[in-house]
Design an enzyme around this catalytic site. Structure first.
Site, PDB file in Angstrom:
ATOM      1  N   ILE A 110      31.859  58.804  -7.189  1.00 25.07           N
ATOM      2  CA  ILE A 110      32.656  60.013  -7.416  1.00 25.07           C
ATOM      3  C   ILE A 110      33.727  59.805  -8.478  1.00 25.07           C
ATOM      4  CG2 ILE A 110      32.225  60.833  -5.081  1.00 25.07           C
ATOM      5  CD1 ILE A 110      35.169  60.098  -4.431  1.00 25.07           C
ATOM      6  N   GLU A 111      34.079  58.549  -8.759  1.00 24.99           N
ATOM      7  CA  GLU A 111      35.076  58.295  -9.803  1.00 24.99           C
ATOM      8  C   GLU A 111      34.487  58.471 -11.194  1.00 24.99           C
ATOM      9  OE1 GLU A 111      38.214  57.696 -10.165  1.00 24.99           O
ATOM     10  OE2 GLU A 111      38.867  57.559  -8.091  1.00 24.99           O
ATOM     11  N   SER A 112      33.350  57.851 -11.446  1.00 23.66           N
ATOM     12  CA  SER A 112      32.810  57.813 -12.811  1.00 23.66           C
ATOM     13  C   SER A 112      31.324  58.106 -12.895  1.00 23.66           C
ATOM     14  CB  SER A 112      33.052  56.428 -13.418  1.00 23.66           C
ATOM     15  OG  SER A 112      32.257  55.459 -12.745  1.00 23.66           O
TER      16      SER A 112
END
Length: 782
Positions: free
Chosen positions: A212-214
């Protein structure tokens, strides 16, 4: 214009036996691997602007047809025309506006995957409302063992938050496309990330935080300056040991960044008593904000009852939604590919080499080497420290065979050029005899904006370009920025200017662009983020937020608090002895200051600190990933440090606790390290007793009981939390296996003991030879 520094960068110019058509030229080494030649615009200004807009329209049409490569080519052509244009100052200002619009278009059409996952999605779609089916899917996730604990006993409001995030990835075409892309990328990283998390006893589900970050993109950069797969902000990255400077950005090294993220989660879980939802929330907003929300909520540690920033309140549900899909992909029509971890060799290079020359030496395309070494933002190893380079698997021996030839070959000098008012990139390129394409290849900032007055761009100049180098030295004298060093005969420096003639700091006003953040601005002007904050007190928002159009003050040439360290760039033919004599220092002192032996070979491009001149440089530390079968004694011996120093640098109290995949910090030789912590947490396992734990951790039962306010006969329960004291300097006995080249003297040096000690501990006759593989007992101070 100010010229700030010079570094040598060796380049490959001689023929290489492993290439098919001889060595690449300097232009080929420094230019991007693909792309048409740069041509300057010959028409009038208005026709140029119209042509640039036409190229932008054509890029939109190509993108609509799914031809992103063709769209990228159109935008790249427009960028080259803008960078090479040499008109009036007003015309260049107008082109800078066109450039900003062009880059915004590039973001929206082609490069969403270069942004973190949340921004990539927000560019294209809005969050849909949850349906009854989405809510039913959240409820059904209770049957998935890996995530049962996260979805049990949720309130309807919490279920709805998760269901909405689930809908983003499963009920929109773009969301499904992005999520499958993220799953496809994960195959290369899953194995290593899982091992690094397990090595620090962390939940495997944290793997989905990177999703979900990158979206598992190594090159993702957010609008606020977070970078890499784990989206570290600059300050947080530095706090967890990720170097960021003119040469490297270790946030882009996914292995080092994963270890840093694991250490962050370890610390956060300790802060929040093992509550993983709070630890994940703190990764998004910071532990301070989570603690504040807990206080305002009356002390509750239930994430779902807190009032945090809306982004954070959606962050944990997004993580849980991603896990629901990841652990049950077939239900949603997704596929998770099998693990496909990258295979690579490693080699440590002291001195600076362009990655393109390394690629040429082993017969590989430069892009492949660049992708393995994304932390090297100049596409070259740094000249001022040893650097571990990743190579395609099986190519190390080929490079070793050519390495001396590369390091001794013709060199390139790196100049840091500060832009003057009205100066263009094309003018800088022409002044130094390099191509605009070369400057674009080694200055990522040129992909974001046209440089303003006062910004610094790096210029690679051939070592045989005597005219450019002479011009550079003359400009140094004119600008009075020579080092305040008075070397011996033959040193290439002039006496420092009188203090009364030093130029006053120059004040510049920077207008914030849409892509700017404090970190990128500081890099562009070669200043620190702290300086930017000091010069602009009251203008920078929480979290270092700035807004497009905002005006920031920048003071160039401000005197530093301490004298700068004096460095010398090794030239062809230099030796340690000659350099030491030139600067009036002892050869042994020069070698020791740079972690070298007195007779070490040095190569063009290496940057040495001159001891006793200016502010001392901090010793450089490197990291080592523990391999299966390694132990702490072998790692310490391989890196020329003592076991005690290695344990102290990594806050270890148990030398037998290493696990494969664990990342260790290797202190520089002679570096002073902090003592291990006074105690470390331990969770009791079935079968543990005070006596067993005391023996395992090298303390007495009495010390262990006292540290935990227990009696020496207290029983232990599985799950009980203990503090393991560091003990009182008690010695640890370890086993060391003799390796080729070892002697009793060298082993004694590594472990800070005497040869007599080794002979006594192992009942070795004085003068008796050692056998490779022989096991020796060694006593190590804690």
């Amino acid at each position: 214009m100010r010229i700030l520094l010079v570094f040598l960068l060796p380049a490959l110019v001689a023929a290489c036996a492993t290439t098919r058509r001889g060595a690449p030229s300097l232009d080929e080494l420094l230019a991007p691997p693909e792309g048409p030649a740069v041509t300057q615009w010959t028409g009038d200004f208005e026709s140029l602007r119209e042509h640039i807009r036409t190229l932008a329209r054509q890029a939109v049409e190509q993108s609509k047809r799914g031809k992103n490569d063709a769209a990228q080519d159109k935008i790249d052509e427009a960028r080259r025309l803008i960078l090479t244009f040499q008109g009036t100052e007003r015309q260049r200002e107008q082109l800078a506006e066109e450039y900003e619009l062009l880059l915004t278009l590039l973001d929206e059409l082609i490069e969403p995957e270069k942004r973190p996952a949340s921004e990539a999605i927000s560019l294209i779609l809005t969050t849909p409302e949850a349906t009854a089916q989405d809510l039913a899917d959240v409820e059904a996730a209770r049957s998935i063992p890996s995530i049962q604990r996260y979805v049990s006993r949720l309130s309807p409001a919490a279920q709805k938050r998760i269901a909405r995030q689930l809908a983003v990835f499963t009920r929109t075409d773009r969301g499904r496309e992005l999520f499958q892309r993220y799953l496809d990328r994960s195959a290369a990283y899953r194995d290593t990330i899982s091992r690094l998390l397990a090595g620090r006893n962390l939940p495997a589900e944290l793997f989905c935080v990177a999703l979900i970050e990158s979206g598992f993109s190594e090159i993702a950069v957010s609008r606020t300056g977070a970078a890499g797969m784990w989206q570290f902000m600059p300050a947080t990255g530095r706090a967890y040991g990720l170097d960021q400077d003119r040469w490297v950005d270790e946030r882009l090294d996914w292995i080092k960044a994963t270890d840093a993220a694991a250490r962050y989660f370890r610390d956060s879980l300790q802060t929040f008593d093992g509550d993983i939802e709070l630890a994940v929330a703190s990764y998004n907003t910071g532990p301070g904000n989570v603690k504040k929300a807990i206080r305002k909520a009356g002390g509750t540690s239930d994430f779902w009852r807190l009032k945090l920033h809306p982004e954070t309140m959606d962050y944990v549900p997004k993580w849980i939604a991603a896990m629901i899909i990841y652990y049950n992909p077939k239900h949603y029509g997704f596929t998770v590919p099998p693990d496909d971890p990258p295979r690579f060799d490693d080699i440590t290079i002291r001195g600076s080499l362009p990655l393109a020359s390394i690629a040429g030496a082993i017969g590989e395309h430069p892009e492949g080497i660049n992708n393995l070494n994304r932390a090297l933002i100049r596409k070259a190893t740094p000249p001022d420290r040893p650097w571990n380079v990743h190579l395609p698997a099986g190519s190390r021996d080929k490079l070793v065979a050519n390495l001396d030839r590369l390091l001794q070959s013709s060199s390139v000098v790196w100049l840091a050029h500060r832009m003057k008012k009205g100066e263009t990139v094309a003018q800088v390129a022409g002044r130094y005899g390099v191509g605009v394409e070369q400057l674009m290849a080694v200055n990522d900032s040129l992909a974001d904006h046209l440089p303003d007055e006062g910004e610094v761009i790096m210029v690679p100049v051939g070592a045989d370009n005597t005219k450019a180098l002479a011009d550079f030295q003359e400009r140094q004298r004119e600008e009075e920025v020579l080092a305040t060093l008075e070397p011996g005969p033959g040193a290439p420096a002039a006496p420092p200017p009188p203090a009364s003639r030093r130029a006053a700091p120059k004040k510049i006003v920077h207008t914030v662009r849409s892509r700017d953040n404090l970190w990128s601005i500081a890099q562009d002007y070669d200043v620190s983020v702290d300086d930017l904050k000091r010069w602009n007190q009251g203008q920078i928002g929480p979290g270092n937020r700035i807004r497009p159009g905002q005006k920031l003050n920048i003071n160039l040439g401000e005197a530093p608090d301490q004298p700068a360290p004096v460095r010398y760039t090794v030239m062809r033919g230099d030796t340690l002895g000659e350099i030491a004599k030139r600067f009036g220092v002892a050869t042994a002192d020069l070698a020791a200051a740079n972690g070298l032996g007195a007779g070490a070979t040095i190569y063009p491009g290496a940057v040495l600190q001159i001891p006793g001149k200016g502010r001392p440089l901090a010793p450089e530390a490197k990291t080592h990933q523990v391999q299966r079968g390694e132990n702490i004694t072998r790692i310490a011996a391989d890196n020329g440090v003592s076991v005690a120093a290695l344990m102290a640098a990594n806050q270890l109290t148990d030398p037998t606790s290493l696990q494969a995949g664990q990342i260790l910090t290797i202190p520089a030789p002679g570096e002073k390290t902090a003592a291990p912590p006074s105690g470390k947490p331990y969770t009791v396992k079935t079968g543990d007793t005070l006596a067993k734990l005391a023996k395992r951790f090298g303390v007495t039962v009495k010390e262990l009981a006292a540290a935990n306010k227990l009696s020496t006969k207290s029983p232990l329960k599985a799950g009980q939390k203990l503090t393991i004291p560091a003990g009182k300097g008690k010695d640890i006995w370890i086993q060391y296996k003799v390796r080729p080249g070892d002697t009793l003297t060298s082993i004694a040096d590594h472990f800070n003991c005497t040869v007599g000690d080794l002979e006594k501990w192992n009942r070795i006759r004085r003068g008796a030879p050692l056998a490779v593989g022989q096991s020796l007992k060694v006593q190590v101070k804690k």
